[in-house]
Design a protein around this motif. Structure first.
Motif, PDB file in Angstrom:
ATOM      1  N   UNK A   1      42.078 112.597 -36.477  1.00  0.00           N
ATOM      2  CA  UNK A   1      41.467 112.595 -37.810  1.00  0.00           C
ATOM      3  C   UNK A   1      42.386 113.271 -38.833  1.00  0.00           C
ATOM      4  N   UNK A   2      43.021 114.366 -38.432  1.00  0.00           N
ATOM      5  CA  UNK A   2      43.937 115.076 -39.339  1.00  0.00           C
ATOM      6  C   UNK A   2      45.127 114.199 -39.705  1.00  0.00           C
ATOM      7  N   UNK A   3      45.688 113.525 -38.714  1.00  0.00           N
ATOM      8  CA  UNK A   3      46.845 112.652 -38.943  1.00  0.00           C
ATOM      9  C   UNK A   3      46.497 111.538 -39.929  1.00  0.00           C
ATOM     10  N   UNK A   4      45.335 110.931 -39.745  1.00  0.00           N
ATOM     11  CA  UNK A   4      44.920 109.867 -40.666  1.00  0.00           C
ATOM     12  C   UNK A   4      44.764 110.407 -42.089  1.00  0.00           C
ATOM     13  N   UNK A   5      44.221 111.614 -42.209  1.00  0.00           N
ATOM     14  CA  UNK A   5      43.983 112.192 -43.532  1.00  0.00           C
ATOM     15  C   UNK A   5      45.304 112.503 -44.243  1.00  0.00           C
ATOM     16  N   UNK A   6      46.242 113.126 -43.550  1.00  0.00           N
ATOM     17  CA  UNK A   6      47.481 113.545 -44.209  1.00  0.00           C
ATOM     18  C   UNK A   6      48.451 112.388 -44.438  1.00  0.00           C
ATOM     19  N   UNK A   7      48.419 111.380 -43.568  1.00  0.00           N
ATOM     20  CA  UNK A   7      49.343 110.245 -43.695  1.00  0.00           C
ATOM     21  C   UNK A   7      48.812 109.165 -44.619  1.00  0.00           C
ATOM     22  N   UNK A   8      47.479 109.104 -44.748  1.00  0.00           N
ATOM     23  CA  UNK A   8      46.869 108.030 -45.535  1.00  0.00           C
ATOM     24  C   UNK A   8      46.866 106.699 -44.817  1.00  0.00           C
ATOM     25  N   UNK A   9      47.108 106.717 -43.497  1.00  0.00           N
ATOM     26  CA  UNK A   9      47.117 105.484 -42.709  1.00  0.00           C
ATOM     27  C   UNK A   9      46.156 105.609 -41.531  1.00  0.00           C
ATOM     28  N   UNK A  10      45.767 104.461 -40.989  1.00  0.00           N
ATOM     29  CA  UNK A  10      44.904 104.485 -39.808  1.00  0.00           C
ATOM     30  C   UNK A  10      45.718 104.868 -38.583  1.00  0.00           C
ATOM     31  N   UNK A  11      45.008 105.389 -37.589  1.00  0.00           N
ATOM     32  CA  UNK A  11      45.664 105.757 -36.334  1.00  0.00           C
ATOM     33  C   UNK A  11      46.306 104.537 -35.680  1.00  0.00           C
ATOM     34  N   UNK A  12      45.612 103.401 -35.748  1.00  0.00           N
ATOM     35  CA  UNK A  12      46.141 102.176 -35.145  1.00  0.00           C
ATOM     36  C   UNK A  12      47.440 101.750 -35.804  1.00  0.00           C
ATOM     37  N   UNK A  13      47.517 101.858 -37.133  1.00  0.00           N
ATOM     38  CA  UNK A  13      48.738 101.468 -37.844  1.00  0.00           C
ATOM     39  C   UNK A  13      49.892 102.415 -37.511  1.00  0.00           C
ATOM     40  N   UNK A  14      49.597 103.698 -37.409  1.00  0.00           N
ATOM     41  CA  UNK A  14      50.638 104.682 -37.107  1.00  0.00           C
ATOM     42  C   UNK A  14      51.198 104.486 -35.702  1.00  0.00           C
ATOM     43  N   UNK A  15      50.315 104.236 -34.739  1.00  0.00           N
ATOM     44  CA  UNK A  15      50.805 104.012 -33.378  1.00  0.00           C
ATOM     45  C   UNK A  15      51.574 102.702 -33.290  1.00  0.00           C
ATOM     46  N   UNK A  16      51.154 101.699 -34.048  1.00  0.00           N
ATOM     47  CA  UNK A  16      51.881 100.425 -34.051  1.00  0.00           C
ATOM     48  C   UNK A  16      53.327 100.635 -34.503  1.00  0.00           C
TER      49      UNK A  16
END
Length: 347
Positions: free
Chosen positions: A160-175
């Motif tokens: 949840x923290x990663x999504x908030x600070x990056x502005x991206x979804x977890x799925x997009x970041x892992x992709x």
């Protein structure tokens, strides 16, 4: 041929012969091991690599125990807590970008978080499981930072923290992570109740009280409060996980200073191998003088192990689509631990 050339050639041939002999013995030993049926049977895939190239790979058993469908080396598995290493890497990339500080609390990044302990638990304590969190709706079991206590909730919050600070979804970041390491068979599963479109995803099977195995609907289980994708729910295969380890441990994803942070923020944890250290989504130790970076996973229907030896650049990936009873973890990870011993001896 002069004397120097002769001895150089002889030396290289000796090294090659010694390496080939070790590789042959390794394969012979692992082949023999996975045929035994006590204390349980092996049902999964094994990939051992050196310098990014396979030296041993084997699939043994079934992708579907009911239909007796043969497993393939490139089949996909749910990788359980191996997922935490990807989440930790994403978090460290956010630290590297200056958007997260490890000593800030949960509340700093998630101001609407309802739990009161969000004011006292830091990002670093989530990373190395020293938060004291054991339940979403209960008080902390101890003061944050004083000891290790494994909890999937830690990594669900990090997601949840990663999504908030990056502005991206977890799925997009892992992709993006997968793309950077050329991992073409890795993904985040769909939401609960939806059918996976991963045609090579094998069936998961958990052991019953009478030692038979039943199929698990793991995609539904992932929605439980104590599970979650950032903690235990990614899909991958053996080849991709070997690529991941080579990529992560050879400077392809993190700056060296950030990578050192990942492997040094370690706390002592009890383990069946002995007293190990758990850092940021990774176990780090030097057992018997051998540097070893590892992670394992257990979810209903699947067990997994990945190990990397930085000195020799040897990696081990073991994925099984059965989960023996967790009452005896030595039995659960019997084959994984024996293969680890074989590799440590061979290399």
């Amino acid at each position: 041929m002069n004397r120097f050339t002769f001895f150089s050639t002889f030396f290289l041939l000796s090294l090659f012969s010694e390496y080939s002999f070790s590789q042959f013995n390794l394969g012979k030993s692992v082949d023999s091991l996975i045929r035994v049926t006590s204390p349980r049977f092996f049902n999964g895939v094994i990939l051992i690599s050196k310098n990014g190239s396979s030296v041993y790979e084997k699939s043994h058993g079934y992708s579907d125990l009911i239909k007796k469908t043969t497993l393939n080396i490139d089949d996909q598995f749910l990788i359980g807590s191996l997922s935490k290493q990807f989440t930790a890497t994403l978090l460290l990339k956010e630290i590297q970008a200056g958007r997260i500080q490890a000593q800030r609390t949960i509340r700093y990044y998630l101001p609407d978080f309802k739990q009161s302990w969000a004011d006292s638990v830091t990002v670093q304590q989530l990373l190395n499981h020293t938060s004291g969190i054991t339940d979403w709706d209960k008080n902390l079991t101890y003061e944050p930072g004083i000891k290790f206590s494994y909890s999937n909730i830690n990594y669900a919050i990090l997601g949840k923290i990663i999504e908030k600070t990056s502005g991206q979804t977890y799925a997009a970041l892992t992709a993006d992570l997968f793309k950077g390491c050329n991992m073409k068979s890795s993904t985040v599963p769909p939401g609960p109740g939806r059918t996976s479109n991963n045609k090579k995803l094998v069936k998961g099977h958990s052991e019953t009280e009478n030692t038979t195995y039943q199929e698990e609907n793991i995609l539904d289980l992932l929605d439980l409060p104590v599970m979650g994708v950032p903690a235990s729910g990614m899909i991958s295969n053996a080849g991709d996980l070997a690529k991941w380890m080579y990529c992560l441990h050879n400077g392809k994803l993190l700056a060296d200073s950030t990578y050192q942070m990942m492997i040094t923020n370690a706390v002592i944890r009890p383990h069946r191998w002995g007293e190990l250290k758990y850092a940021d989504g990774i176990q780090v130790d030097h057992l018997n003088g051998i540097a070893e970076l590892s992670m394992s996973g257990y979810v209903p229907g699947f067990i997994s192990t990945m190990i990397y030896y930085p000195k020799t650049k040897v990696s081990i990936v073991i994925l099984e689509n059965i989960s023996p009873s967790p009452s005896d973890m030595n039995r659960v990870f019997y084959f994984h631990d024996q293969i680890r011993k074989i590799v440590r001896t061979s290399f």
